[in-house]
Scaffold this motif. Sequence first.
Motif, PDB file in Angstrom:
ATOM      1  N   THR A 209       0.842  -1.194   0.000  1.00 33.56           N
ATOM      2  CA  THR A 209       0.000   0.000   0.000  1.00 33.56           C
ATOM      3  C   THR A 209       0.874   1.240   0.000  1.00 33.56           C
TER       4      THR A 209
ATOM      5  N   ILE B 237      -5.756  -1.079   7.836  1.00 33.18           N
ATOM      6  CA  ILE B 237      -4.384  -1.415   7.412  1.00 33.18           C
ATOM      7  C   ILE B 237      -3.548  -1.901   8.585  1.00 33.18           C
TER       8      ILE B 237
ATOM      9  N   THR C 244      -9.605   1.587   6.302  1.00 34.58           N
ATOM     10  CA  THR C 244      -8.741   0.648   5.568  1.00 34.58           C
ATOM     11  C   THR C 244      -8.382  -0.596   6.373  1.00 34.58           C
TER      12      THR C 244
ATOM     13  N   ASP D   1      -1.933   4.392  -4.115  1.00 33.97           N
ATOM     14  CA  ASP D   1      -3.148   3.629  -3.815  1.00 33.97           C
ATOM     15  C   ASP D   1      -4.114   4.515  -3.041  1.00 33.97           C
ATOM     16  N   ASP D   2      -3.563   5.214  -2.061  1.00 35.77           N
ATOM     17  CA  ASP D   2      -4.386   6.048  -1.176  1.00 35.77           C
ATOM     18  C   ASP D   2      -3.771   7.442  -1.066  1.00 35.77           C
TER      19      ASP D   2
END
Lengths: 184, 360
Positions: free
Chosen positions: A3, A142, A140, A69-70
């Motif tokens: 990511t 994450i 997310t 990605d973000d």
Amino acid sequence: METNLCVAGFGGQGIMALGKILAEAACDSTDKKVTFFPSYGAEQRGGTANCYVVISDEEIGAPLGDVMDDIIVMNGASLAKFLPRVRPGGRLFVNSSIVKDEIGRGDITVVRAPVTELALELGNAKVLNVIMLGVYVGYTRIIAPDIVWNAIEQTLGSKVSLLPLNREAFRRGLALGEAAREDR
Amino acid sequence: MARVFMKGCEAMAEAAVRAGCRFFAGYPITPQNEIPEYMSRRLPEVGGHFVQGESEVASVSMVYGAAASGTRSMTSSSSPGISLKSEGVSYCASARVPMVYINVARGGPGVGSIQPAQMDYLQATKASGNGGFRMRVFAPATVQEAADMVYAAFDYADRDRNPVLILSDGVVGTMMEPVELPPMKTEEEVAAIKESKRSWAIVGHKLDYAHRAWIQPGQWSTLLQQKENEAAAALYESWKSDARAEEYLLEDAEIVLTSYGICGRIAKSAVNVLRREGVKAGLIRPLTVYPFPYGAYDRIDYRRVKGILDVEMSIPALFLEDVETAVAGRARISTCLCSGGNIMSRDAVLRAAAKIMEGN
């Protein structure tokens, strides 16, 4: 799985702290590879500030991607600069208190969070970055929220009087992010 | 060892302290300011000394002096500042005084840009000052390598009685990554290292001529100067077997990417993408850029290989000169370059690789 995240906004909005706390949480909690790369130089002195975080299962090449990605965007100038670099299917987390513009891209997910207003509601404009970190982690997933919270605690260090405010800021952000995740 | 999350500059500074560095002098310049900042706080904690000199020339000369007393000593700067330090480095090389210095390289020539670049390759590897001396030059690609190389550099410097250069860049210096720091040398070990230099260092000798130490950056006698240069040349020659490179997926490679430092890791990630796409790509990433690992390029299977891709953040290409010497006409070499403070794009590397595979 890798990511690539870019965090961007005004100098003073806690952009570097947001990216660094997330990256430190990744370093502490997992055996994943992680890099944090701050922009340095003139733009830090009064203009936009930005940093890059890459979290990956593999060795990381560049600590910033050709495409992201973000992205987390805290002001209008940063939106204009970084929106074209979000990959199709990527995600934009935007401070909707400040950025009122049309996003103009149908191929990405947009998560709006009025973090400046929320921070003012909590009585301290400075915690907008912690709220946004909560939004990002809540949406997310994450990294586990409690590990991110530990990294926030470590960052605050001896400033224990700030812990309740930051805890509430992080909690609010998480709730917003999780709600947005369920609404997908 | 637990891994800690550290900035490249700070990890290099801490690794130096752990290796026994007890003197640092420097002068501010972006993007290496975190090294002197860290040292200014850290060295007093371990009984060491930090000085911010009035200039680069002054600070490298202070390091020359401190190192001449047998104390492990270091300085650091970024590209234009490294040029200014070249006088002191040449003096250390001439006087055979061990020291370590770090270049957190930025754009050039001239004042260049403060953003990351690899424009100092030839300066670092061929002529870091006047007089034809050589140095071991290490090129880290990660914060871990940066810390490990600084730590090892002090041993090499002492063994050779010669300066050692860490050629990093603005990305390696300013990014943060997990790192396992090398072990802290005890005060006894640090003292023993200093004591081991008694035969030549300025440590307080008797006043008679026979026993005194003599640190001298040059000889008045032409005969003596030639003898010293011959001894230095033999020393440089002896390093050849210490050349190191990361060789990655070379055996069946049809295309070989070659690159060093920050670009080396970007090239490696491009190799991984190419392999996933079914392209037989490999990588040679020198860890020492002097001595240069020419031998690694002999392990390329030139019957298979369609081309070599030199990837570097310098225009004109500089690293290319050593790659050309190493490849020696056995394959065609293409380049993928950027400069001016721009960071190498993996997509650009992939496009350049695709061209080679298409036969262009």
